[in-house]
Design a protein around this motif. Structure first.
Motif, PDB file in Angstrom:
ATOM      1  N   ASN A  95     -11.661   8.369   6.323  1.00 23.07           N
ATOM      2  CA  ASN A  95     -12.508   8.324   5.131  1.00 23.07           C
ATOM      3  C   ASN A  95     -12.107   7.132   4.266  1.00 23.07           C
ATOM      4  N   ASP A  96     -12.753   7.012   3.119  1.00 23.71           N
ATOM      5  CA  ASP A  96     -12.571   5.806   2.309  1.00 23.71           C
ATOM      6  C   ASP A  96     -11.233   5.739   1.582  1.00 23.71           C
ATOM      7  N   THR A  97     -10.380   6.754   1.760  1.00 24.54           N
ATOM      8  CA  THR A  97      -9.033   6.674   1.180  1.00 24.54           C
ATOM      9  C   THR A  97      -8.021   6.116   2.177  1.00 24.54           C
ATOM     10  N   LEU A  98      -8.470   5.826   3.395  1.00 27.93           N
ATOM     11  CA  LEU A  98      -7.577   5.314   4.439  1.00 27.93           C
ATOM     12  C   LEU A  98      -7.667   3.795   4.528  1.00 27.93           C
ATOM     13  N   GLY A  99      -6.517   3.155   4.548  1.00 28.98           N
ATOM     14  CA  GLY A  99      -6.455   1.736   4.856  1.00 28.98           C
ATOM     15  C   GLY A  99      -5.936   1.563   6.271  1.00 28.98           C
ATOM     16  N   CYS A 100      -6.662   0.839   7.094  1.00 25.21           N
ATOM     17  CA  CYS A 100      -6.245   0.603   8.477  1.00 25.21           C
ATOM     18  C   CYS A 100      -5.906  -0.872   8.630  1.00 25.21           C
ATOM     19  N   LEU A 101      -4.673  -1.156   9.016  1.00 26.44           N
ATOM     20  CA  LEU A 101      -4.201  -2.525   9.208  1.00 26.44           C
ATOM     21  C   LEU A 101      -4.048  -2.767  10.703  1.00 26.44           C
ATOM     22  N   PHE A 102      -4.808  -3.705  11.225  1.00 24.76           N
ATOM     23  CA  PHE A 102      -4.894  -3.917  12.671  1.00 24.76           C
ATOM     24  C   PHE A 102      -4.485  -5.346  12.999  1.00 24.76           C
ATOM     25  N   ASP A 103      -3.370  -5.483  13.712  1.00 23.80           N
ATOM     26  CA  ASP A 103      -2.925  -6.804  14.166  1.00 23.80           C
ATOM     27  C   ASP A 103      -3.489  -7.037  15.561  1.00 23.80           C
ATOM     28  N   ALA A 104      -4.300  -8.082  15.709  1.00 23.30           N
ATOM     29  CA  ALA A 104      -4.995  -8.325  16.972  1.00 23.30           C
ATOM     30  C   ALA A 104      -4.092  -8.902  18.057  1.00 23.30           C
ATOM     31  N   LYS A 105      -2.866  -9.252  17.715  1.00 24.33           N
ATOM     32  CA  LYS A 105      -1.956  -9.808  18.712  1.00 24.33           C
ATOM     33  C   LYS A 105      -1.727  -8.787  19.828  1.00 24.33           C
ATOM     34  N   GLY A 106      -2.009  -9.176  21.060  1.00 24.42           N
ATOM     35  CA  GLY A 106      -1.829  -8.281  22.196  1.00 24.42           C
ATOM     36  C   GLY A 106      -2.931  -7.253  22.360  1.00 24.42           C
ATOM     37  N   LYS A 107      -3.985  -7.352  21.557  1.00 23.97           N
ATOM     38  CA  LYS A 107      -5.078  -6.385  21.617  1.00 23.97           C
ATOM     39  C   LYS A 107      -6.337  -7.027  22.194  1.00 23.97           C
ATOM     40  N   LYS A 108      -7.231  -6.158  22.683  1.00 27.70           N
ATOM     41  CA  LYS A 108      -8.511  -6.605  23.212  1.00 27.70           C
ATOM     42  C   LYS A 108      -9.641  -5.945  22.435  1.00 27.70           C
ATOM     43  N   GLU A 109     -10.857  -6.394  22.714  1.00 31.97           N
ATOM     44  CA  GLU A 109     -12.019  -5.875  21.999  1.00 31.97           C
ATOM     45  C   GLU A 109     -12.139  -4.364  22.150  1.00 31.97           C
ATOM     46  N   ALA A 110     -11.747  -3.851  23.317  1.00 32.88           N
ATOM     47  CA  ALA A 110     -11.844  -2.407  23.558  1.00 32.88           C
ATOM     48  C   ALA A 110     -10.935  -1.619  22.621  1.00 32.88           C
ATOM     49  N   HIS A 111      -9.771  -2.173  22.293  1.00 35.58           N
ATOM     50  CA  HIS A 111      -8.863  -1.484  21.376  1.00 35.58           C
ATOM     51  C   HIS A 111      -9.507  -1.329  19.998  1.00 35.58           C
ATOM     52  N   LEU A 112     -10.183  -2.371  19.565  1.00 37.05           N
ATOM     53  CA  LEU A 112     -10.844  -2.327  18.263  1.00 37.05           C
ATOM     54  C   LEU A 112     -12.023  -1.361  18.287  1.00 37.05           C
ATOM     55  N   GLY A 113     -12.710  -1.311  19.427  1.00 36.38           N
ATOM     56  CA  GLY A 113     -13.871  -0.439  19.554  1.00 36.38           C
ATOM     57  C   GLY A 113     -13.538   1.039  19.501  1.00 36.38           C
ATOM     58  N   GLU A 114     -12.273   1.392  19.694  1.00 43.86           N
ATOM     59  CA  GLU A 114     -11.859   2.795  19.664  1.00 43.86           C
ATOM     60  C   GLU A 114     -11.702   3.331  18.245  1.00 43.86           C
ATOM     61  N   LEU A 115     -11.762   2.464  17.260  1.00 45.47           N
ATOM     62  CA  LEU A 115     -11.442   2.853  15.887  1.00 45.47           C
ATOM     63  C   LEU A 115     -12.697   2.959  15.031  1.00 45.47           C
TER      64      LEU A 115
ATOM     65  N   LEU B 191       0.822  -1.208   0.000  1.00 47.80           N
ATOM     66  CA  LEU B 191       0.000   0.000   0.000  1.00 47.80           C
ATOM     67  C   LEU B 191       0.859   1.262   0.000  1.00 47.80           C
ATOM     68  N   VAL B 192       1.909   1.267   0.823  1.00 43.18           N
ATOM     69  CA  VAL B 192       2.789   2.437   0.873  1.00 43.18           C
ATOM     70  C   VAL B 192       3.489   2.624  -0.469  1.00 43.18           C
ATOM     71  N   LYS B 193       3.918   1.520  -1.065  1.00 40.25           N
ATOM     72  CA  LYS B 193       4.570   1.590  -2.379  1.00 40.25           C
ATOM     73  C   LYS B 193       3.628   2.182  -3.431  1.00 40.25           C
ATOM     74  N   ASP B 194       2.330   1.902  -3.270  1.00 41.19           N
ATOM     75  CA  ASP B 194       1.331   2.408  -4.216  1.00 41.19           C
ATOM     76  C   ASP B 194       0.835   3.810  -3.870  1.00 41.19           C
ATOM     77  N   GLY B 195       1.433   4.429  -2.839  1.00 37.71           N
ATOM     78  CA  GLY B 195       1.075   5.797  -2.484  1.00 37.71           C
ATOM     79  C   GLY B 195      -0.239   5.932  -1.740  1.00 37.71           C
ATOM     80  N   LYS B 196      -0.658   4.883  -1.036  1.00 40.93           N
ATOM     81  CA  LYS B 196      -1.917   4.912  -0.292  1.00 40.93           C
ATOM     82  C   LYS B 196      -1.698   5.419   1.136  1.00 40.93           C
ATOM     83  N   ARG B 197      -2.750   5.975   1.713  1.00 41.12           N
ATOM     84  CA  ARG B 197      -2.716   6.341   3.136  1.00 41.12           C
ATOM     85  C   ARG B 197      -2.975   5.093   3.973  1.00 41.12           C
ATOM     86  N   VAL B 198      -2.153   4.898   5.001  1.00 41.37           N
ATOM     87  CA  VAL B 198      -2.277   3.693   5.822  1.00 41.37           C
ATOM     88  C   VAL B 198      -2.077   4.036   7.296  1.00 41.37           C
TER      89      VAL B 198
END
Length: 205
Positions: free
Chosen positions: A110-130, A68-75
């Motif tokens: 917005n729809d131009t953002l890619g969010c990559l979320f690794d669940a290792k070490g994370k809880k449901e609350a961390h995901l709920g913040e996004l 994604l970064v190579k393709d100039g995307k927001r991440v």
């Protein structure tokens, strides 16, 4: 930040420094990585990357970040302990926990953002913040994690099951694990899981 200065050759991506949470400086780009990456729908969308523990789901996020970064995307890259934002123009920014842009900052969420979320070490609350519903949100996790419960609700996410490694794939990376000189025997008993076949070799299978 080394993601911006990588080189690719013969199926390997070289970062020039250790990949976070690993001892590796080079990433082998599996065929399944390329297939899954090309199958994720762009725009406002959710996707789950799952599969057997130890097969490299977190490393797939590194591969996807590189692409994604190579393709100039927001991440926005959430990979314990990092929250790193790539603005698509060469800028790289680090966010402290709890310091991400506000929910009403639609220039960010917005729809131009890619969010990559690794669940290792994370809880449901961390995901709920996004703001999962405002971007392309890719979640990497082992099956049956509780944090998937709400994430699976409408809109229903794409789900990709990462395959275990083939013998040929393991052979391609075996040389970077010096202690894995009997990996073929371990593969017969343990299957295509690099964590067991190549990394954890102190005990007989």
């Amino acid at each position: 930040n080394s993601i911006c200065n990588t080189t690719e050759r013969d199926g390997w991506i070289s970062f020039g420094q250790k990949i976070p949470s690993t001892t590796l400086e080079n990433l082998y780009a599996r065929t399944s990585y390329r297939t899954i990456a090309s199958s994720i729908n762009p725009g406002i969308n959710k996707a789950i990357i799952t599969g057997t523990p130890g097969i490299g789901k977190s490393l797939f996020l590194i591969y996807l970040l590189w692409k994604l970064v190579k393709d100039g995307k927001r991440v926005l890259f959430i990979y314990h302990p990092f929250n790193i934002y790539y603005d698509g123009k060469g800028g790289v920014f680090h966010f402290e926990d709890g310091q991400l842009p506000l929910d009403n900052d639609f220039s960010f969420w917005n729809d131009t953002l890619g969010c990559l979320f690794d669940a290792k070490g994370k809880k449901e609350a961390h995901l709920g913040e996004l703001l999962v519903e405002l971007c392309t949100f890719i979640l990497s996790t082992s099956p049956n994690r509780e944090l998937l419960n709400d994430f699976k609700k409408n809109p229903v996410p794409q789900v990709f099951y990462m395959p275990t490694w083939t013998e040929a794939e393991l052979e391609a990376i075996a040389d970077i694990f010096p202690g894995a000189n009997q990996w073929c025997d371990r593969f017969v008993f343990l299957g295509g899981i690099p964590r067991h076949v190549l990394e954890v070799t102190a005990q007989d299978p």
